[in-house]
Design a protein around this motif. Sequence first.
Motif, mmCIF file in Angstrom:
data_model
loop_
_atom_site.group_PDB
_atom_site.id
_atom_site.type_symbol
_atom_site.label_atom_id
_atom_site.label_comp_id
_atom_site.label_asym_id
_atom_site.label_seq_id
_atom_site.Cartn_x
_atom_site.Cartn_y
_atom_site.Cartn_z
ATOM 1 N N ASP A 156 1.101 -1.422 0.313
ATOM 2 C CA ASP A 156 -0.326 0.229 0.081
ATOM 3 C C ASP A 156 0.632 1.260 -0.262
ATOM 4 O OD1 ASP A 156 -2.074 1.727 0.127
ATOM 5 O OD2 ASP A 156 -2.546 1.052 2.141
ATOM 6 N N SER A 157 1.276 1.341 -1.123
ATOM 7 C CA SER A 157 2.850 2.532 -1.379
ATOM 8 C C SER A 157 2.047 3.639 -0.965
ATOM 9 C CB SER A 157 3.224 2.768 -3.181
ATOM 10 O OG SER A 157 4.212 1.780 -2.971
ATOM 11 N N PHE A 158 0.548 4.479 -0.794
ATOM 12 C CA PHE A 158 -0.331 5.734 -1.427
ATOM 13 C C PHE A 158 -0.494 5.498 0.041
ATOM 14 C CE2 PHE A 158 -4.146 7.522 -0.140
ATOM 15 C CZ PHE A 158 -4.596 7.885 -0.735
ATOM 16 N N ARG A 162 0.750 8.619 2.621
ATOM 17 C CA ARG A 162 -0.132 9.258 3.935
ATOM 18 C C ARG A 162 0.067 9.042 5.183
ATOM 19 N NH1 ARG A 162 -6.330 8.637 2.907
ATOM 20 N NH2 ARG A 162 -5.929 6.680 3.898
ATOM 21 N N THR A 187 4.923 3.203 -7.482
ATOM 22 C CA THR A 187 5.227 2.899 -6.811
ATOM 23 C C THR A 187 5.389 4.137 -6.632
ATOM 24 O OG1 THR A 187 7.634 2.418 -6.855
ATOM 25 C CG2 THR A 187 5.491 0.877 -6.676
ATOM 26 N N GLN A 189 4.967 7.048 -8.122
ATOM 27 C CA GLN A 189 3.709 7.465 -8.200
ATOM 28 C C GLN A 189 2.785 7.274 -7.422
ATOM 29 O OE1 GLN A 189 1.664 6.163 -12.085
ATOM 30 N NE2 GLN A 189 3.745 6.777 -13.153
ATOM 31 N N GLU A 190 2.811 6.410 -6.639
ATOM 32 C CA GLU A 190 1.991 6.883 -5.539
ATOM 33 C C GLU A 190 1.881 6.933 -4.401
ATOM 34 O OE1 GLU A 190 -1.710 3.954 -5.043
ATOM 35 O OE2 GLU A 190 -1.146 5.735 -7.219
ATOM 36 N N ARG A 191 3.609 6.953 -3.825
ATOM 37 C CA ARG A 191 4.048 7.864 -2.777
ATOM 38 C C ARG A 191 3.906 9.417 -2.939
ATOM 39 N NH1 ARG A 191 8.543 2.841 -2.334
ATOM 40 N NH2 ARG A 191 6.859 1.489 -2.358
ATOM 41 N N ARG A 193 1.306 10.281 -4.418
ATOM 42 C CA ARG A 193 -0.182 10.936 -4.423
ATOM 43 C C ARG A 193 -0.137 10.338 -2.886
ATOM 44 N NH1 ARG A 193 -4.743 8.050 -4.471
ATOM 45 N NH2 ARG A 193 -3.998 6.286 -4.500
ATOM 46 N N GLY A 194 0.141 10.319 -1.960
ATOM 47 C CA GLY A 194 0.320 9.852 -0.391
ATOM 48 C C GLY A 194 0.942 10.966 0.320
ATOM 49 N N ALA A 197 -1.341 14.070 -0.682
ATOM 50 C CA ALA A 197 -3.214 13.997 0.661
ATOM 51 C C ALA A 197 -2.597 14.382 1.387
ATOM 52 C CB ALA A 197 -3.761 12.351 0.378
#
Length: 328
Positions: A156-158, A162, A187, A189-191, A193-194, A197
Motif C-alpha cells: 500500500d504505497s499510497f 500518507r 510506486t 507515483q503512489e507515494r 500521491r500519498g 493527500a
Amino acid sequence: MNDVAARAGVGLKTVSRVVNAEPGVTPETERRVQEAIAALGFRRNDSARVLRKGRTATVGLVLEDLADPFYGPLNRAVEEVARAHGALLITGSSAEDPERERELALALCARRVDGLIVIPAGADHRYLEPEIRAGVATVFVDRPAGGIGADVVLSDSFGGAREGVAHLIARGHRRIGFIGDQPHIHTAQERLRGYRAAMAEAGLPVEPAWVALGSTEPASVTAAARGMLGRAEPVTALFAGNNRVTVTVVRVLAGVAGPVALVGFDDFELADLLRPGVSVVAQDAAALGRVAADRLFARLSGARPAPERLVLPTRLIARGSGELAPPA
C-alpha cells in the motif's frame, strides 16, 4: 527405478509415487524406498518427466536488482514456496531496463518455465500475451502490468506514504519535502500521491520546490535534498520515497546544522542503530514474494479466477528521526 524397486522390495509404481511425492505410500515403505534411492544414487529423470507431464517444475523471477536489499527477502520467499512445490526458481535482474526485462522474461519462457513472477521495469507487457495464452502462469509484484490483465501483488504505497507524512505533520511540521524515484514508476507515483493527500488533508500547501522525482543515484538525491534545505525558508522535514533515497538523505543530514525530521519508505539495515534511529514506513518484502508465489502455484494447479489486485498493508516504525520537532 527397477534397481530401486528391487532393493526396496516394492513395485515400480510405489517408487514412482515416492519420487514424485504422491500419496498412497506408508511411512515405512517410503523409508525403504528412500534408503534404496540413497544407496544406489538414483536421480529422477526430469527430461522424461517433462515429456510425460508437460511441466518443467521451474519458475522464473524477474526483478530489478538483487543488490537492492528490498529484493533479497522477496527472492527468498518465492524460492521457499517454489521448493515446497518441488520446483526450481530461476532468478534474473532487469537492471530497471524495460528491454532487458522483456528479453529476460522471454528467455525464461523459451526455456519452458511453468510460470513467471515479474517486478516490472517497463510499462507495456503485451509481449507476454502469447506466453500467457500458451499456459505460462504470470504474476506481477510491486507494480502492475501494463497493457494486459494479470494478477498483481502490491504494498500500500499510497496509504503508507500518507501515514508517514501525516506523522510528520502531527509533530508540527508544515514545510515537508518529498524526494522520490523516477516519475514513470508506479510506486513513485503512489507515494507522491500519498504525500500530497496528507498535505491536503491537513490544509497545507505543497510548493513545487518541495518535490523532487528522478534518479535515486546519490548525486541526484544529494542535490535535491540540499536544494530543499538551502532555501530562504527551508523544509523542516523530508519524506524519502525508498530506501536508496533514505540512505543518501541520512548522509546529507549528517552535515546539516540543526534537526531535520526524516521518514523513509522502506526499512533498511542498521536504521535502528543510527542516532536518532530512522523512522520508516516498512513494507513486508517477504510477504509480497510469498503471496505472489502462492498465487502463481494456485494457477499452476488449475485455478482460473479473474486477475486480482492484492494490496498488502505497510507499517510505520517510529525510531526518532520522524519525531523531531521543527525549529521554534
